[in-house]
Scaffold this motif. Structure first.
Motif, mmCIF file in Angstrom:
data_model
loop_
_atom_site.group_PDB
_atom_site.id
_atom_site.type_symbol
_atom_site.label_atom_id
_atom_site.label_comp_id
_atom_site.label_asym_id
_atom_site.label_seq_id
_atom_site.Cartn_x
_atom_site.Cartn_y
_atom_site.Cartn_z
ATOM 1 N N LEU A 299 57.140 17.373 12.747
ATOM 2 C CA LEU A 299 56.186 17.784 13.571
ATOM 3 C C LEU A 299 54.926 16.653 13.863
ATOM 4 O O LEU A 299 54.616 16.550 15.062
ATOM 5 C CB LEU A 299 55.341 18.971 13.290
ATOM 6 C CG LEU A 299 56.225 20.253 13.068
ATOM 7 C CD1 LEU A 299 55.521 21.516 12.369
ATOM 8 C CD2 LEU A 299 56.845 20.501 14.505
ATOM 9 N N LEU A 300 54.480 15.993 12.794
ATOM 10 C CA LEU A 300 53.566 14.962 12.852
ATOM 11 C C LEU A 300 54.105 13.842 13.446
ATOM 12 O O LEU A 300 53.547 13.258 14.465
ATOM 13 C CB LEU A 300 53.130 14.765 11.483
ATOM 14 C CG LEU A 300 51.679 13.874 11.301
ATOM 15 C CD1 LEU A 300 50.643 14.754 12.140
ATOM 16 C CD2 LEU A 300 51.123 13.639 9.900
ATOM 17 N N SER A 301 55.323 13.359 13.262
ATOM 18 C CA SER A 301 55.760 12.164 13.945
ATOM 19 C C SER A 301 56.057 12.447 15.589
ATOM 20 O O SER A 301 55.791 11.761 16.262
ATOM 21 C CB SER A 301 57.123 11.628 13.242
ATOM 22 O OG SER A 301 58.364 12.731 13.458
ATOM 23 N N GLY A 302 56.493 13.689 15.941
ATOM 24 C CA GLY A 302 56.581 14.072 17.024
ATOM 25 C C GLY A 302 55.190 14.049 17.962
ATOM 26 O O GLY A 302 55.247 13.417 18.951
ATOM 27 N N ILE A 303 54.367 14.661 17.464
ATOM 28 C CA ILE A 303 52.974 14.888 17.947
ATOM 29 C C ILE A 303 52.471 13.302 18.310
ATOM 30 O O ILE A 303 52.011 12.990 19.216
ATOM 31 C CB ILE A 303 51.921 15.601 17.203
ATOM 32 C CG1 ILE A 303 52.478 16.882 17.430
ATOM 33 C CG2 ILE A 303 50.380 15.579 17.796
ATOM 34 C CD1 ILE A 303 51.718 17.946 16.131
ATOM 35 N N MET A 304 52.281 12.609 17.002
ATOM 36 C CA MET A 304 51.999 11.471 17.092
ATOM 37 C C MET A 304 52.523 10.334 18.080
ATOM 38 O O MET A 304 52.165 9.693 18.976
ATOM 39 C CB MET A 304 51.892 10.589 15.844
ATOM 40 C CG MET A 304 50.942 11.140 14.728
ATOM 41 S SD MET A 304 49.208 10.703 15.124
ATOM 42 C CE MET A 304 49.122 9.032 15.038
ATOM 43 N N SER A 305 53.861 10.303 17.845
ATOM 44 C CA SER A 305 54.503 9.415 19.154
ATOM 45 C C SER A 305 54.550 9.820 20.440
ATOM 46 O O SER A 305 54.402 9.377 21.309
ATOM 47 C CB SER A 305 56.042 9.492 18.679
ATOM 48 O OG SER A 305 56.696 10.844 18.615
#
Length: 74
Positions: free
Chosen positions: A14-20
């Motif tokens: 989730l965090l990598s998806g949001i940040m990217s």
């Protein structure tokens, strides 16, 4: 319900998806401006970035957590 043992991977996903998503939107806009086809170019960049960001977070996450734990007050 997802078992708790998958929490670190789910957080990384989730965090990598949001940040990217956010970073590629800003970078694409800065590079191209609001052109025709912006969304398609942005989504293409996002998918590529997410494909790199997620495994990076899964691999480096434990090392970063350990580093932070060693360098912060208890």
């Amino acid at each position: 319900m997802i078992p708790a043992r998958f929490a670190p991977v789910l957080v990384a996903l989730l965090l990598s998806g949001i940040m990217s998503c956010i970073v590629t939107c800003i970078a694409t806009f800065n590079a191209l401006g609001m052109i025709d086809g912006f969304v398609g170019k942005w989504l293409g960049a996002w998918i590529m970035a997410w494909a790199i960001a997620f495994p990076t977070m899964v691999f480096f996450g434990p090392y970063v957590r350990g580093f932070v734990a060693r360098h912060t007050a208890k």
